[in-house]
Scaffold this active site. Structure first.
Site, PDB file in Angstrom:
ATOM      1  N   HIS A 273       0.924  -1.285  -0.071  1.00 30.13           N
ATOM      2  CA  HIS A 273       0.011  -0.031  -0.119  1.00 30.13           C
ATOM      3  C   HIS A 273       0.742   1.394  -0.074  1.00 30.13           C
ATOM      4  O   HIS A 273       0.948   2.051  -0.890  1.00 30.13           O
ATOM      5  CB  HIS A 273      -1.122  -0.100   1.220  1.00 30.13           C
ATOM      6  CG  HIS A 273      -1.887  -1.184   1.394  1.00 30.13           C
ATOM      7  ND1 HIS A 273      -2.699  -1.562   0.314  1.00 30.13           N
ATOM      8  CD2 HIS A 273      -1.945  -2.078   2.404  1.00 30.13           C
ATOM      9  CE1 HIS A 273      -3.095  -2.587   0.567  1.00 30.13           C
ATOM     10  NE2 HIS A 273      -2.932  -3.246   1.760  1.00 30.13           N
ATOM     11  N   ASP A 324      -4.921  -8.625  -3.100  1.00 29.30           N
ATOM     12  CA  ASP A 324      -5.374  -8.525  -1.422  1.00 29.30           C
ATOM     13  C   ASP A 324      -6.561  -9.007  -0.839  1.00 29.30           C
ATOM     14  O   ASP A 324      -6.472 -10.174  -0.435  1.00 29.30           O
ATOM     15  CB  ASP A 324      -5.392  -6.872  -1.418  1.00 29.30           C
ATOM     16  CG  ASP A 324      -5.124  -6.486   0.326  1.00 29.30           C
ATOM     17  OD1 ASP A 324      -5.445  -7.269   1.138  1.00 29.30           O
ATOM     18  OD2 ASP A 324      -5.042  -5.359   0.471  1.00 29.30           O
TER      19      ASP A 324
HETATM   20  C1  NGQ Z   1      -5.208  -7.726   6.699  1.00 23.03           C
HETATM   21  N1  NGQ Z   1      -5.892  -5.999   5.061  1.00 23.03           N
HETATM   22  O1  NGQ Z   1      -4.453  -7.989   7.435  1.00 23.03           O
HETATM   23  O2  NGQ Z   1      -5.929  -8.425   6.164  1.00 23.03           O
HETATM   24  C2  NGQ Z   1      -5.533  -6.230   6.446  1.00 23.03           C
HETATM   25  C3  NGQ Z   1      -6.576  -5.670   7.310  1.00 23.03           C
HETATM   26  C4  NGQ Z   1      -5.114  -4.515   9.124  1.00 23.03           C
HETATM   27  C5  NGQ Z   1      -5.565  -4.888   4.306  1.00 23.03           C
HETATM   28  N2  NGQ Z   1      -5.088  -3.901   5.033  1.00 23.03           N
HETATM   29  C6  NGQ Z   1      -6.043  -5.792   8.738  1.00 23.03           C
HETATM   30  N3  NGQ Z   1      -6.101  -4.618   3.078  1.00 23.03           N
HETATM   31  O3  NGQ Z   1      -4.532  -4.031   8.468  1.00 23.03           O
HETATM   32  O4  NGQ Z   1      -5.124  -4.614  10.494  1.00 23.03           O
HETATM   33 ZN    ZN Z   2      -3.192  -7.063   2.930  1.00 17.39          ZN
END
Ligand code: NGQ
Ligand code: ZN
Length: 470
Positions: A273, A324
């Protein structure tokens, strides 16, 4: 003889005509010959051949609730309210459901132009938060899914220890993710033989600066490097403004700034990101040689913000794409979304065309293949000092996609326009005909051999998981 002849092929240097591509039994390209005669009996590609796209960021289990968080639950929904829903789903995953979901996801990826995937894997333990009798159970389920589907995999077990900056203890709904640093390094050693048996790459993913305290980050990177000095390291960083604010409150520095000062960020790293950076951070991060892991459709879905691609490229930044959360599983659509985000914010067109490639789809494909290959640790090193070219070049894996030149979207167009129409023409059906991973054909006539059985198992696993979450 492993070879294919195509009228139009996208080489790392651009489009070439009448190309013969040959590979060996190990799936490595041994010759790429433009201007060739078609040898007697050689297979002919059904259309232009382009390099397979590495998918540099995946949380496989999230595929099973794609589309199911698109309703307003709070007066203003956000990334964080989405995360609460996602955790409820994560809490119900079993080894069986994970394998079924991942197998179908990887079949979908192959049909959609991805030849490899970096799996950022953080649901490690049983539903009560205790390790499985075999602590590697869920990692092995992912490796098996990749092997069955035939996609190349870089498995990145995730280090997750805290719920926020300043060593905030984990939340109850994060219990399945938690491992000590030593335990993570043992897991990597434990996984090495299985990974080697299927030519999977093993790396490590400190989840984020929110989830990994500084001493753990340092110890994990050091431990990984001792195991394999080239192993990839991926981290979520600066995706949401809340994370930036919390990081400043904790350390006085922004996340990317903090990371660059406290970790040995270099070409092994993928900054997933990296949405919220200052001009200085764009410059400093780009110069490390790390890859920016852009996940355009998920970043749009979660309301993250828009990465400044022109600024990143101005500093020589490398990048690739990931699907993702799998709201969308389609390499071409990620490129489309990425370019459109830039157009919307800059009010310009053809933003990601390059000096050497005026065709946007061509320029983006070449860059994302190069960055994706680097992030997945799958590029084969060139002679010292020489940047090595990923994609359809001698020494690289024969990871290739053939478009269908008879598809109505493509028919009658020149090769480069066919790729452009595939990416930007937005057609109801896919124009991908065939796909090879390491020279082994996995998709023919647009379909994977496991399409029906894997889809059925996925639907059953999704139903069970949703029922369990009610
Ligand atoms: C994840 N996903 O780990 O699945 C993360 C969300 C976080 C994205 N950042 C959870 N798209 O970042 O704490
Ligand atoms: Zn992720």
């Amino acid at each position: 003889m492993n070879q294919i002849f195509a009228a139009d092929v996208l080489l790392p240097t651009g489009w070439a005509r009448d190309v013969l591509i040959a590979w060996d039994g190990a799936g490595r390209i041994t010759a790429v010959t433009p201007g060739a005669q078609r040898p007697e009996g050689a297979a002919i590609a059904p259309g232009p051949v382009v390099p397979g796209m590495p998918n540099l960021h995946s949380h496989a289990f999230q595929r099973a609730f794609a589309g199911l968080t698109e309703y307003r639950g709070e007066s203003q929904d956000s990334f964080w309210s989405w995360r609460n829903l996602m955790y409820r789903f994560a809490a119900r995953i079993t080894p069986e459901s994970l394998e079924a979901i991942a197998t179908w996801l990887y079949v979908e990826m192959l049909e959609a132009g991805y030849t490899s995937v970096c799996e950022f894997h953080y649901v490690h333990h049983d539903q009560d938060g205790r390790p499985y009798a075999d602590d590697a159970t869920l990692s092995l389920a992912l490796l098996r899914a990749a092997q069955r589907a035939g996609i190349g995999i870089t498995l990145l077990p995730v280090l997750y220890q805290t719920s926020g900056f300043g060593a905030k203890p984990p939340r109850a709904d994060q219990a399945r993710f938690i491992r000590s640093t030593d335990n993570m390094l043992s897991l990597l050693e434990r996984l090495a033989p299985a990974a080697q048996a299927q030519a999977a790459v093993l790396g490590l993913a400190p989840h984020s600066l929110r989830a990994v305290p500084p001493d753990s980050l340092a110890a994990a990177v050091q431990g990984l490097t001792a195991l394999n000095p080239r192993a990839p390291i991926h981290i979520h960083i600066a995706e949401q403004t809340q994370e930036v604010e919390d990081c400043i409150a904790w350390s006085g520095q922004r996340p990317v700034q903090w990371l660059l000062e406290h970790a040995p960020v270099d070409e092994r790293w993928c900054l997933v990101h990296a949405t919220h950076m200052t001009q200085q951070e764009y410059q400093d991060a780009a110069r490390t040689g790390a890859v920016a892991g852009i996940c355009p459709t998920t970043e749009a879905n979660l309301g993250d913000g828009i990465f400044d691609m022109p600024l990143w490229l101005q500093h020589g930044g490398r990048w690739g794409v990931g699907s993702d959360s799998h709201a969308c599983v389609n390499a071409a659509e990620e490129l489309l979304m990425l370019e459109y985000g830039q157009r919307l914010s800059l009010r310009q067109r053809n933003v990601l065309a390059s000096a050497s490639q005026a065709e946007v789809a061509t320029a983006m494909t070449l860059q994302a293949v190069q960055g994706g290959a680097q992030a997945s640790g799958r590029t084969v090193g060139g002679p010292a000092g020489l940047a090595c070219l990923a994609g359809l070049a001698v020494g690289q894996q024969a990871d290739m996609v053939a478009l269908d030149a008879q598809h109505v979207a493509l028919a009658g167009l020149p090769g480069p326009s066919m790729l452009s129409s595939h990416v930007f023409g937005s057609h109801r059906t896919s124009a991908i005909d065939s796909l090879w991973v390491g020279g082994v054909q996995r998709v023919a006539a647009g379909r994977h051999a496991l399409h029906d059985t894997a889809a059925q198992a996925f639907v059953a696993a999704r139903s069970t998981t949703i029922a369990a979450a009610d």
